[in-house]
Each structure stands twice: as C-alpha cells, then as structure tokens.
Design a protein around this motif. Sequence first.
Motif, PDB file in Angstrom:
ATOM      1  N   TYR A  86     -31.949 -19.433 -10.928  1.00 22.66           N
ATOM      2  CA  TYR A  86     -31.804 -18.909  -9.566  1.00 22.66           C
ATOM      3  C   TYR A  86     -30.954 -17.639  -9.584  1.00 22.66           C
ATOM      4  O   TYR A  86     -31.288 -16.643  -8.918  1.00 22.66           O
ATOM      5  CB  TYR A  86     -31.173 -19.974  -8.674  1.00 22.66           C
ATOM      6  N   VAL A  87     -29.861 -17.652 -10.323  1.00 22.90           N
ATOM      7  CA  VAL A  87     -28.988 -16.472 -10.389  1.00 22.90           C
ATOM      8  C   VAL A  87     -29.736 -15.302 -11.021  1.00 22.90           C
ATOM      9  O   VAL A  87     -29.640 -14.159 -10.562  1.00 22.90           O
ATOM     10  CB  VAL A  87     -27.704 -16.802 -11.166  1.00 22.90           C
ATOM     11  N   ARG A  88     -30.493 -15.567 -12.084  1.00 21.34           N
ATOM     12  CA  ARG A  88     -31.251 -14.483 -12.722  1.00 21.34           C
ATOM     13  C   ARG A  88     -32.256 -13.880 -11.742  1.00 21.34           C
ATOM     14  O   ARG A  88     -32.417 -12.653 -11.667  1.00 21.34           O
ATOM     15  CB  ARG A  88     -31.974 -15.016 -13.958  1.00 21.34           C
ATOM     16  N   ASP A  89     -32.963 -14.735 -10.981  1.00 20.76           N
ATOM     17  CA  ASP A  89     -33.950 -14.232 -10.022  1.00 20.76           C
ATOM     18  C   ASP A  89     -33.273 -13.401  -8.932  1.00 20.76           C
ATOM     19  O   ASP A  89     -33.808 -12.368  -8.496  1.00 20.76           O
ATOM     20  CB  ASP A  89     -34.712 -15.400  -9.388  1.00 20.76           C
ATOM     21  N   ALA A  92     -32.279  -9.950 -10.176  1.00 20.43           N
ATOM     22  CA  ALA A  92     -33.415  -9.039 -10.351  1.00 20.43           C
ATOM     23  C   ALA A  92     -33.674  -8.204  -9.101  1.00 20.43           C
ATOM     24  O   ALA A  92     -34.264  -7.123  -9.182  1.00 20.43           O
ATOM     25  CB  ALA A  92     -34.663  -9.834 -10.717  1.00 20.43           C
ATOM     26  N   SER A  93     -33.236  -8.696  -7.926  1.00 17.93           N
ATOM     27  CA  SER A  93     -33.440  -7.956  -6.678  1.00 17.93           C
ATOM     28  C   SER A  93     -32.170  -7.241  -6.219  1.00 17.93           C
ATOM     29  O   SER A  93     -32.075  -6.854  -5.050  1.00 17.93           O
ATOM     30  CB  SER A  93     -33.902  -8.918  -5.580  1.00 17.93           C
ATOM     31  N   LEU A  94     -31.193  -7.057  -7.100  1.00 19.06           N
ATOM     32  CA  LEU A  94     -29.930  -6.418  -6.753  1.00 19.06           C
ATOM     33  C   LEU A  94     -30.171  -4.946  -6.401  1.00 19.06           C
ATOM     34  O   LEU A  94     -30.645  -4.172  -7.240  1.00 19.06           O
ATOM     35  CB  LEU A  94     -28.944  -6.537  -7.920  1.00 19.06           C
ATOM     36  N   PRO A  95     -29.852  -4.493  -5.156  1.00 19.62           N
ATOM     37  CA  PRO A  95     -30.006  -3.075  -4.788  1.00 19.62           C
ATOM     38  C   PRO A  95     -29.077  -2.183  -5.605  1.00 19.62           C
ATOM     39  O   PRO A  95     -28.074  -2.653  -6.158  1.00 19.62           O
ATOM     40  CB  PRO A  95     -29.638  -3.059  -3.296  1.00 19.62           C
ATOM     41  N   PRO A  96     -29.387  -0.893  -5.664  1.00 17.05           N
ATOM     42  CA  PRO A  96     -28.618   0.004  -6.545  1.00 17.05           C
ATOM     43  C   PRO A  96     -27.129   0.067  -6.222  1.00 17.05           C
ATOM     44  O   PRO A  96     -26.304   0.116  -7.119  1.00 17.05           O
ATOM     45  CB  PRO A  96     -29.292   1.365  -6.346  1.00 17.05           C
ATOM     46  N   ILE A 102     -20.014 -13.482 -10.876  1.00 17.24           N
ATOM     47  CA  ILE A 102     -20.325 -14.891 -11.152  1.00 17.24           C
ATOM     48  C   ILE A 102     -19.029 -15.614 -11.483  1.00 17.24           C
ATOM     49  O   ILE A 102     -18.233 -15.156 -12.305  1.00 17.24           O
ATOM     50  CB  ILE A 102     -21.323 -15.032 -12.318  1.00 17.24           C
ATOM     51  N   VAL A 103     -18.817 -16.762 -10.829  1.00 16.02           N
ATOM     52  CA  VAL A 103     -17.701 -17.663 -11.115  1.00 16.02           C
ATOM     53  C   VAL A 103     -18.283 -19.020 -11.468  1.00 16.02           C
ATOM     54  O   VAL A 103     -19.145 -19.532 -10.739  1.00 16.02           O
ATOM     55  CB  VAL A 103     -16.753 -17.788  -9.905  1.00 16.02           C
ATOM     56  N   LEU A 118     -24.749  -4.642 -12.666  1.00 14.10           N
ATOM     57  CA  LEU A 118     -25.660  -5.043 -13.742  1.00 14.10           C
ATOM     58  C   LEU A 118     -26.615  -6.128 -13.260  1.00 14.10           C
ATOM     59  O   LEU A 118     -26.219  -7.051 -12.542  1.00 14.10           O
ATOM     60  CB  LEU A 118     -24.861  -5.543 -14.942  1.00 14.10           C
ATOM     61  N   ARG A 119     -27.842  -6.040 -13.720  1.00 12.54           N
ATOM     62  CA  ARG A 119     -28.850  -7.029 -13.334  1.00 12.54           C
ATOM     63  C   ARG A 119     -29.113  -8.061 -14.426  1.00 12.54           C
ATOM     64  O   ARG A 119     -29.785  -9.058 -14.166  1.00 12.54           O
ATOM     65  CB  ARG A 119     -30.169  -6.324 -12.983  1.00 12.54           C
TER      66      ARG A 119
END
Length: 947
Positions: A86-89, A92-96, A102-103, A118-119
């Motif tokens: 879920y975190v990886r997905d 992947a949609s992180l805006p610029p 992450i904790v 970073l993505r």
Amino acid sequence: MTFTTPLALLLLVAAPLVVALGWPPGRFRRRRDLASLALRALIVTLLALALAGAQLTRSADRLAAIFLVDVSDSIAPPQREAMLQYVRDALASLPPDDLAGIVVFGGSALVERAPSGLRDWNRIESTPNTGNTDLAEAIRLGLALFPQDVARRLVVLSDGRQTVGDAQAAAALAAATGVEISYVPFAAQESAPDVQVTEVRVPSAVNAGQAFDLGITLQAEAAVPATITVLQAGAIIHRETVELRQGINRYALPLAGGGAGFQDFQVQVDPAGGDRFYQNNRLSAFSRVIGPPRVLLLANTPEEARYLGPALEQAGLTVDVAAPEQLPIGLAALAQYQAVVLADVPAARLSPARMVALQTFVRDLGGGLVVIGGPNAYGPGGYFRTPLEATLPLEMQIRDQQRLPQLTIAYVIDRSGSMGMAGPSGVPNLELAKEAIIRSIDFLQPTDRAGVVGFDTQGYWIADLQPVSDRFALQRLVATLRTGGGTDILAGMNLVAQTIVTDPSQRKHIILLTDGGADPTGLVELAGQLKQDSDVTTSVIAIGQGPAVFLERMARAGGGNYHAVEIVEQIPTIFTVETVLATRSYILEEAFVPTLSASSPIMQGIAAAPPLLGYVATSPKQTAQVILRGPAPFNDPLLAAWQYGLGRAVAFTSDATARWAANWVTWGDFVRFWDQAVRWTITEGASENLETRVMMDGEQARLIVDARDADGAYLNGLNLELSLVDPQARAARLPLRQVAPGRYEAIFSPDDEGAYLLRIQGQAGDLAISQTTGWVRGYSAEYDLEAGRADGERLLRELAALTGGRSLADEPAAVFAHNLTARAAPTPIASWLLLAALLLLPLDVALRRLLITRGDLERLRAALFGRQPAAVPPSERLSALREAKARGRQRAEERAADATSSPRPGRQEAAAAGKRPAAPSRPASGESGNLAGELLKKRRQRNTQDG
C-alpha cells in the motif's frame, strides 16, 4: 511581518535621533548630505528589524504525508506485506512538490524515512520493539517530523489493537495543530487456534510445611491436547498431559511449603501441533515461605559437611546440602535461601555463570555468603580474578613477597590446528589458553620468572624465560600465539628442558596444555627425569574428547597434577591453581591457636578458641574486618567479614572437618560459632514494615512501597534503595523517593518478560528495614486472546473523526489529495536585512566622501564600453570664467609688447643720475601668457621706481 524578539524594535527610536543629529546646518552640499542621512537612517532601521527577528509569513500549496506502519507481533506476515505494498502504491503517485515520510512502530516508534520527495522504498530497515502496540508514540513521532510550511496528514496502517499508550490524547494533540489522521485498516488474519496461560495463583505467603494449591487457568480457542509443566526454582515438579476444551480450563495442583525463603513457580503449556503465539504459553508466580532461615550448604566432598551440616541444623537453621554443580544459576531459585555456605569448594566446580549468580545474590539481593577453607579453597582453589574473590573480604595473593620462594614457570602450549576449535562458549581453545597464561602471570610476583613455548610439529619459544617484572611485555608476547599444524609434544618439552634445568629459581614448574593426539614416546620418561634430577615438576591439562592415558602418567611421573578438562572455560582457573600450588607456600599446616584481633557478633560469648592445624594464606582487603588471625610472624587473616553491596560475606581460611579443625569439631562452642557466623550474614530485617506492589504504566513499571511502624503510623524520611534483578540476571540500583506520607516510589523499565527480584533496604532510626520480594511481568496484551477479539478498527475511526480524517482503504492515491488547508509559515529574513545593511554602508561612505561629476561618469563609461566621451557643453558660469581668463591673457600680451619696443637706460646713465642700475629681469616661469604673471611684473616695476 512578524517578529521573534519584538522587544528589539525599541531600537527603531535610534533612527529619528540619527536624522536629528545628522541634519545639515547649511545649504552647501545639502542634497548630498540629506541623501547620506537617509541611508544611515535606513541602515539603523534594517539592523533593528534584523535584531527583532523579522519574519515574512507566506503560504504554499504543499502536502506532507507520514505513514505510520504497525509492525507489532499481532500483524501477521501477509498483513505486513500488504501494508508495504500500500505504501509503495501511494508513493508512486507522490506529486513533485509534496513530501512523504515513514514511521514504523510496535512497542516503540522509529523513523524509517524522513519526509522527502523520493518515490522509491523497498523494505523496512528499522527494528522497533514488537511485543506491544503504542500508537500514541507513533503519532507523536509523526507530528515531530512535519515541516512548517506544508499541509499535514498522518496515515495509520494498523489493526488498531492498542496495548499501551493513549492514542486519543495523541490524536487530540494532532487535531489542535491542524494535522489530519486517516487510516487504512488491516483486520487480523485467521490462523492456527491459540492456547494461553491466563493466570497462575499461589498464596503470597505460607508457613514452612503448610499445604497450598497452585491454581492454573488456561484458555484455548479450540479443543486440543496439551502438556502442562510446572517448575519450581527451575526444576520440574509436575508434568501431565490434558485434553483442553474450547474456552476456559482450570486446574489445581496441591503443594507443600518447603523451607523458609522466596519460592518461584512457572507454568508452561505446550499444545499439540503448536499455536499462534508461543509468548503466552508460560506464566510465573511467587510465594514467600515463612519459617526458620534456610541455608544452602555446598560441600566439595561429603566429609566437608559431616560436622557442619548437623551443627547448623542444631542451631535452628534449615539446611539443604548439595554438590557445587547443583548451585542454582537462576536468581529466583537462589532467593529462597537466606545464606549460602561453601565448604572447601574449588572454583573449577563452580561455572563462571554460577559464580556471577552467587555474586549478584549477595551484592544485589542482600544474601549471605560464608566461605570455609581447605586445600581446594581460596588461592589453591583458583579463586584469583573470579567473581568469588570480588565478593569475599580477602585477596587470594600474598602481599608479602619475602615469604615466597622464587618461582620459574614454563607454559608449554599446544598450538596445533585442533586448538583452533571453539567450545560451547564460542571461544577457541587457544584463546582460552592465552587468557589462562595471562591470568597466571598476573598472579606471579615480580621476582618470579616465566616463559612460553608453543609447539605443533616442532617447538618454538614464544617468550624466553625472563623475570616477570615487565609482565605487560610478557603478556603481549603471549597474545602472539597462533594455531599451526600437527602435534609433537616432545619437541616442546625438550625445548623447555634444555633451559629450565639451569634456571636459578628455587621452584621450577612446567604446565603442559594439550588436546593429546601425539606420539607418547619419551614423554613420561622426560617428565620423570626432570623431577628426579632437577626437581622440576610437571602438571598436565588435557582437553578434548578422551585425552590419551599417557598424559596422566606423565603428570604423575613429573610430581604434578593432572586435569582432564571437560568444560574448557575452566582452563584459566586451573592455570591459577597450578601457579599457586607450584609455590607450595599458600597452605600452612602447623598447630596454632587463633588470635582474636577485633570484636564481632560472630564471636559473641566465645572467650577463646581451640587450636587449629592448618589454614590457607590470604591477604585482607582494605575495608575488611579481620576478627581472627593466624600465628606469628605472618599473622594471616583466619576469620574476616565485610558488607558487600546489600549483603554480607564471611571468610574462614581453615576448615570445618577433622583435617585442620579436629579440635573444633568436638569443641563445645562449635555450633554457636557457626550459627553466629551464618546468622550474621542474614540481613533480613523487619519486612512487615513494608508493603510493596508493582503497577505497569505503559512500557514502564512503578514500584510503590508503603512504610509503617508497628503501630501503623507512617514512616517518613527513610533512605530506601531498590536493588532490581531482571530475568537475565542483570542488576540495577534505584533510589526510592518519598511521594506521600509513608509512600515511596521508583520507576523502572522492564524490558524482558519473566520474574523480577526486588530487594528493598533502608534504615528507620535504629531499625533496619529490608524486604525481598518478587514481581512477574507477564506477556503483553499483544498476545492476549481477549484483546485480539476487540474491534481495532473502532479506535482508528475515532482517531480519524477527531481530526477530520477518513478511511483510505483501496485509495493509495488519495493519500496525497490536496484537500487540506494550505498552511502559512513564517520565513526568517533577518539575514537578508543584515546583508542589505552591510551593502548600504559603503554606499553611504562613498556618498559623503567622493565627488563624482558627469565627466567622471562619461570616462567610466568609456573605460567600460570603449567609447569616446561626448563633448559636454560648458555651463554659463564656466564660460564666463574662461572668457575673463582669455581677456586677461590678451592684456598681458599687449603690455609685454609695449615694454619690448621702448629703449632701456644703460648703466652709465643710471650712475650719472645717481641711481643703481636695475638688474636685468628674468621672466618667471609662466609669467607671460597669464594674468598672474602680468600682475607680478607690474609689482616689480613699481618696486623699481620706488627704489
């Protein structure tokens, strides 16, 4: 604009003062002076704003999301992998311009990744405590990671099973700071049915010999056969196989209280086929048996306890007699005794772990220790540099070097390849051998001599025979020993024999350490020849599986000792024993009468003691009380005592058998002496004055002690100390601070599950207060079946509702949805204001000191761009000045022409007239052609005429 130090704005009053003091008094240069004054006022204003911490507030449409990932033990591996995906997905949609952090959390929270753009993220690297779930700590850590100028969102990925902490309070803090908490629920996965021990019940206190029931409560999610095991002091006292039914199962085991002391019980259930959590399959409990003091007597041989055991029982003590190897390693098992007595016990029969446990028992639990001598105790018993020596009031070395003969000792060490093998401790045999040599060298006197020979297929001198005065250099040479090839014992022995026979020392000894596996030819004969011809003794230490028989024959022929080592960790102790025995000076056997040198409760009512026939020589420590001494001229300590930590220790260097104490075992005060010696070490005081309990507060435990006197009144102002021993035998000392009338508290962090031993000790006037009790930290609620059935998603919904969040299940892209209010953040500008003031300062100086004309500017432009300066029409005033200068030059030229055309009177004419002829005039440089020259010429003419 905002300010961090508004008080500094008072400096702005300096700007009007600068203007008032610097206002130009006249019209001359007024425009330039006013411009300079304005710059100075501006510089003062900039400095005042910078000192006030000026900030500009601006808002930005940026979002930072922190993922809080639950990795506690209640999260099954499939759930954990789903969380990571879920975190990886979402990444992947992180805006610029957005950020993601992450904790990971369980019982503690750790930063897996700080907020960044970073993505990419592959796996979890952090390892928090997984035995609990502290969602509150994770939320607080996430709040601390947010930058100031972003919209903020926390995304919790968890099953919602909180076991410690207050997540609601942490969420309220998030709501107050404008942080949204959203969640992604992960329900518990179905797995194998679980079985847990929910309760073990025993009375808190019973009388000695009193019968009681041990109550056991088990809970099973399904019917399953299981084995129940009950242990007391680490030993199995009951085991049976039962058929567990689904739900609650209760059992009772009848027991009888043993001797007085502290008794621990542990119940363990092992279901057939295993279950989900092993952590909840065992639980402990404690009970205190009230009765006569209980003493553990460890005797090297049955003869050592023949007279001592009955004497202690006759004195009213409960005595358990055991072999040294039966000394409990667990402190909970040792805590059932008030004192431990060692009778002629060598250190080799006590493993290092047992000696450490005995040291902790005395120092941190307030237990008593009595050590009785004999040929196998103290120095000859290998106590040097052991925890046992640290606990006793005596040192194993004799400080008086004059009474010891000079000793030469040669260490012959097998360095074959097999010596590189490691024992159960993981330490190679050769490394243990080097440690043994180093410890043995430490025991030697500076006047002694030592050398080291290593052998494989041939012998090598590692360190030649030399004085031990520079023992550190000798020990550094020992450290260079390395493993080699085969095994040729004779090569090493021959190398030593060639040198040691001519050595000048009074005593000469060889210690051979080998694992066998060599040709025995000539070895027994060589050892016998060295003993017979040169009085060189040889001892052999054999290690490995089934050492060769010839090694024992070799030691016998050499007049030394043979040690077949099964536990290689005992090698350093054996080397020390051999070093002591080689001096032949530590055991003194002669008849003497002990001398009383100090008063002590141990000797209360005893006027004199009968003769003894021998003892072991030692040296007293600085703070030890020496009560009895041996014969002159050495006056060695015979009976010594001291306080060690919370406990007490007594050392008696003679024995309690017919060997040296033949006159004592028939002595009328034999029972009284040993009763008083043992009871002096028992420090258990008025424990009924203390009421102790432990309460868990999250991951910390709070010890609460209520102190009252016999009438029930509060005991205030006590100086109480807690000695805490955890299940791993680690000890800690904590002060107990008074928090209320008669109440004292201490806080500690129990990191391990299991039994904790608590020793509280203090003073109330003349009354000594002490108590030994226990506390069990059971398994975490993380493994509790009832907690597992709770609705974890309900907590997550409450946190989201409190902060305006929602469930983001199956919506990874929604994590970075820009539907939050953009946050305004102050940007400090003090540094820019200081820079501006710095740049304006030279401009102000230039404005006041420099005159720059248009011609200067034209020349500067020409120099920069390569252009000729344009003709600048002169001003009206400058034109008038130039015209006046031209007219003056013209008049001067006309007068000069008139003077040249008229004749000059000669010298004779001038003399006839009665006048001195004028000297010919020289036109000064620049006289002609300008007004100044013409004026000068006229002045000279007037002077001539007047003369």
